[in-house]
Design an enzyme around this catalytic site. Structure first.
Site, PDB file in Angstrom:
ATOM      1  N   ARG A 159      56.874  56.895  10.681  1.00  0.00           N
ATOM      2  CA  ARG A 159      56.769  58.566  11.056  1.00  0.00           C
ATOM      3  C   ARG A 159      56.802  59.629   9.825  1.00  0.00           C
ATOM      4  O   ARG A 159      57.228  60.997   9.897  1.00  0.00           O
ATOM      5  CB  ARG A 159      56.906  59.614  11.900  1.00  0.00           C
ATOM      6  CG  ARG A 159      56.527  59.254  13.915  1.00  0.00           C
ATOM      7  CD  ARG A 159      55.993  59.821  14.686  1.00  0.00           C
ATOM      8  NE  ARG A 159      55.666  59.031  15.827  1.00  0.00           N
ATOM      9  CZ  ARG A 159      56.544  59.056  17.079  1.00  0.00           C
ATOM     10  NH1 ARG A 159      58.027  59.814  17.322  1.00  0.00           N
ATOM     11  NH2 ARG A 159      56.386  58.621  18.152  1.00  0.00           N
TER      12      ARG A 159
ATOM     13  N   TYR B  89      48.187  52.846  26.805  1.00  0.00           N
ATOM     14  CA  TYR B  89      47.609  53.669  26.027  1.00  0.00           C
ATOM     15  C   TYR B  89      45.874  54.121  27.307  1.00  0.00           C
ATOM     16  O   TYR B  89      46.040  55.058  27.273  1.00  0.00           O
ATOM     17  CB  TYR B  89      47.464  53.670  25.177  1.00  0.00           C
ATOM     18  CG  TYR B  89      48.720  54.923  24.420  1.00  0.00           C
ATOM     19  CD1 TYR B  89      48.561  56.609  24.140  1.00  0.00           C
ATOM     20  CD2 TYR B  89      49.610  54.092  23.524  1.00  0.00           C
ATOM     21  CE1 TYR B  89      49.967  57.025  24.534  1.00  0.00           C
ATOM     22  CE2 TYR B  89      51.153  54.644  22.721  1.00  0.00           C
ATOM     23  CZ  TYR B  89      50.711  55.808  23.686  1.00  0.00           C
ATOM     24  OH  TYR B  89      51.582  56.479  23.226  1.00  0.00           O
TER      25      TYR B  89
ATOM     26  N   ARG C 249      54.767  66.077  10.821  1.00  0.00           N
ATOM     27  CA  ARG C 249      54.836  66.994  11.210  1.00  0.00           C
ATOM     28  C   ARG C 249      56.385  67.769  10.770  1.00  0.00           C
ATOM     29  O   ARG C 249      56.241  69.342  10.513  1.00  0.00           O
ATOM     30  CB  ARG C 249      54.830  67.117  12.986  1.00  0.00           C
ATOM     31  CG  ARG C 249      53.191  66.563  13.297  1.00  0.00           C
ATOM     32  CD  ARG C 249      53.256  67.668  14.525  1.00  0.00           C
ATOM     33  NE  ARG C 249      53.860  66.006  15.426  1.00  0.00           N
ATOM     34  CZ  ARG C 249      53.960  66.314  16.460  1.00  0.00           C
ATOM     35  NH1 ARG C 249      53.245  67.217  17.567  1.00  0.00           N
ATOM     36  NH2 ARG C 249      54.309  64.942  16.682  1.00  0.00           N
TER      37      ARG C 249
ATOM     38  N   ARG D  26      47.101  70.095   7.282  1.00  0.00           N
ATOM     39  CA  ARG D  26      46.616  70.042   8.607  1.00  0.00           C
ATOM     40  C   ARG D  26      46.547  71.673   9.237  1.00  0.00           C
ATOM     41  O   ARG D  26      45.368  71.387  10.794  1.00  0.00           O
ATOM     42  CB  ARG D  26      47.975  69.665  10.527  1.00  0.00           C
ATOM     43  CG  ARG D  26      48.222  67.990  10.170  1.00  0.00           C
ATOM     44  CD  ARG D  26      47.281  67.623  11.036  1.00  0.00           C
ATOM     45  NE  ARG D  26      47.223  67.474  12.380  1.00  0.00           N
ATOM     46  CZ  ARG D  26      46.807  68.045  13.196  1.00  0.00           C
ATOM     47  NH1 ARG D  26      45.469  68.608  12.864  1.00  0.00           N
ATOM     48  NH2 ARG D  26      47.003  68.076  14.567  1.00  0.00           N
TER      49      ARG D  26
ATOM     50  N   ASP E  45      47.010  55.656  12.775  1.00  0.00           N
ATOM     51  CA  ASP E  45      47.400  55.384  14.236  1.00  0.00           C
ATOM     52  C   ASP E  45      47.283  54.915  14.585  1.00  0.00           C
ATOM     53  O   ASP E  45      45.985  54.059  14.421  1.00  0.00           O
ATOM     54  CB  ASP E  45      46.501  57.568  14.989  1.00  0.00           C
ATOM     55  CG  ASP E  45      47.904  57.145  16.364  1.00  0.00           C
ATOM     56  OD1 ASP E  45      47.320  56.939  17.660  1.00  0.00           O
ATOM     57  OD2 ASP E  45      48.825  58.370  15.427  1.00  0.00           O
TER      58      ASP E  45
END
Length: 361
Positions: free
Chosen positions: A32, A159, A36, A45, A83
């Site tokens: 990652r 998921y 963020r 974003r 993703d």
């Protein structure tokens, strides 16, 4: 595209370590790393929805380059911004990100499998990832290798059934216990899409692949053997076979089966992965003892150490480097899971600098 169509590599430490070769220092990257915790990512974003970034090659390339620019000379790999849930999307499921993933219409019973596409054309459904990889690889100008990836079938299955993240995986486990044959069939169906996806990423320019089995550790060892392991084995062997048949040079493949340290011997001896990723819950010395010197390892600092201050980071990296040197074999430095959003980017810089310092000794 062939490698001749891309800029010449200036830094191939990651690829050499993945092949088990000795390197000047441990190549380092973090899961990652485009995300963020970076203010420049948050700026992107502000005006673009998460999956819009994934589906727009220029945006995906930009955020993949961001940490490489910020940490120039310190990161030895980039990983394409995407993703793991693009695979369920390609299979016909809607996935939203707000802020975590959610499926408005999850698979509630095996009858719902009929809602999935019978045939998945990855070039049509996921071509935007391939375009982003080609664009990113060119823009890296050989600074470091580019990693492509997918989620592992068991994790993706969970998921798709849960409808999002879960602390108990109650729905997914109900499926495997109540509908074992239907579950295994769907998991292998996902695996075939993953193979197509990974092969496409290599064709587009990915130089190493990683398979993320983020929820492997939620399964008991015997359930892992039955519901996850066969699909992991299938992905590695089938991807290699497909690349060979297409006369495309093989790339190293990493498996990160978080929480499944009980399976390290089996994964080492019975699969064709070049690198096994470790979480922070196993001592690297023990991992090397289990797998032997011929399998490269990746990991494994607890991501939360990045909140502990520079002394704690340096102390932990020093221990990690000392442990990974025991027993020989290739080693790629990383965290034991993905970096979390509140990390100070300068603390990550310190982590990278410490890896360079202590892994070179």
């Amino acid at each position: 595209m062939s490698s001749a169509d891309f800029p010449k590599m200036k830094n191939d430490l990651l690829l050499r370590a993945a092949r088990g070769e000795k390197t000047e220092h441990a190549p380092v990257w973090v899961m990652r790393q485009a995300g963020r915790y970076l203010p420049e990512f948050r700026e992107v974003r502000k005006s673009h929805e998460f999956f819009e970034v994934c589906r727009t090659p220029a945006l995906a390339a930009e955020v993949t380059w961001q940490p490489i620019r910020r940490y120039a000379g310190l990161l030895d790999a980039s990983i394409i911004f995407s993703d793991i849930l693009v695979v369920p999307q390609a299979m016909g499921m809607e996935v939203l990100m707000n802020p975590g993933p959610s499926f408005p219409d999850p698979l509630n019973t095996p009858a719902d499998i009929e809602k999935l596409r019978k045939v998945v054309d990855v070039n049509k459904e996921l071509g935007y990832v391939f375009d982003a990889i080609t664009l990113t690889r060119k823009g890296l100008e050989g600074a470091c290798p580019l990693i492509g990836f997918c989620g592992a079938p068991w994790t993706l299955f969970a998921y798709m059934v849960e409808g999002g993240g879960s602390k108990t995986l109650q729905k997914a486990k109900t499926w495997i216990f109540q509908y074992p044959e239907e579950s295994k069939a769907l998991i292998m169906r996902i695996a075939d899409v993953c193979v197509d996806f990974l092969v496409g990423q290599v064709k587009a320019g990915a130089q190493l692949l990683q398979v993320f089995d983020s929820w492997a550790g939620e399964l008991a060892p015997h359930d892992f053997d039955e519901f996850s392991f066969p699909s992991l084995q299938h992905i590695a062997s089938k991807t290699r076979k497909r690349l060979s048949e297409a006369d495309i040079p093989l790339v190293p493949i990493t498996l990160f089966a978080k929480g499944a340290n009980y399976a390290l011997i089996k994964l080492s001896e019975e699969t064709e992965y070049d690198v096994l990723g470790l979480d922070w819950c196993i001592d690297p010395v023990e991992a090397r003892r289990l797998v032997g010197p011929n399998k490269a390892l990746q990991g494994n600092m607890d991501p939360n150490v990045l909140y502990g201050g520079r002394d704690a980071i340096e102390r932990t990296v020093k221990k990690m480097c000392e442990a990974f040197r025991v027993g020989g074999g290739g080693w790629i430095a990383n965290l034991g899971h993905g970096i979390t959003p509140a990390v100070d980017p300068e603390d990550l810089r310190w982590f990278l600098e410490c890896v360079h310092k202590y892994s070179a000794q």
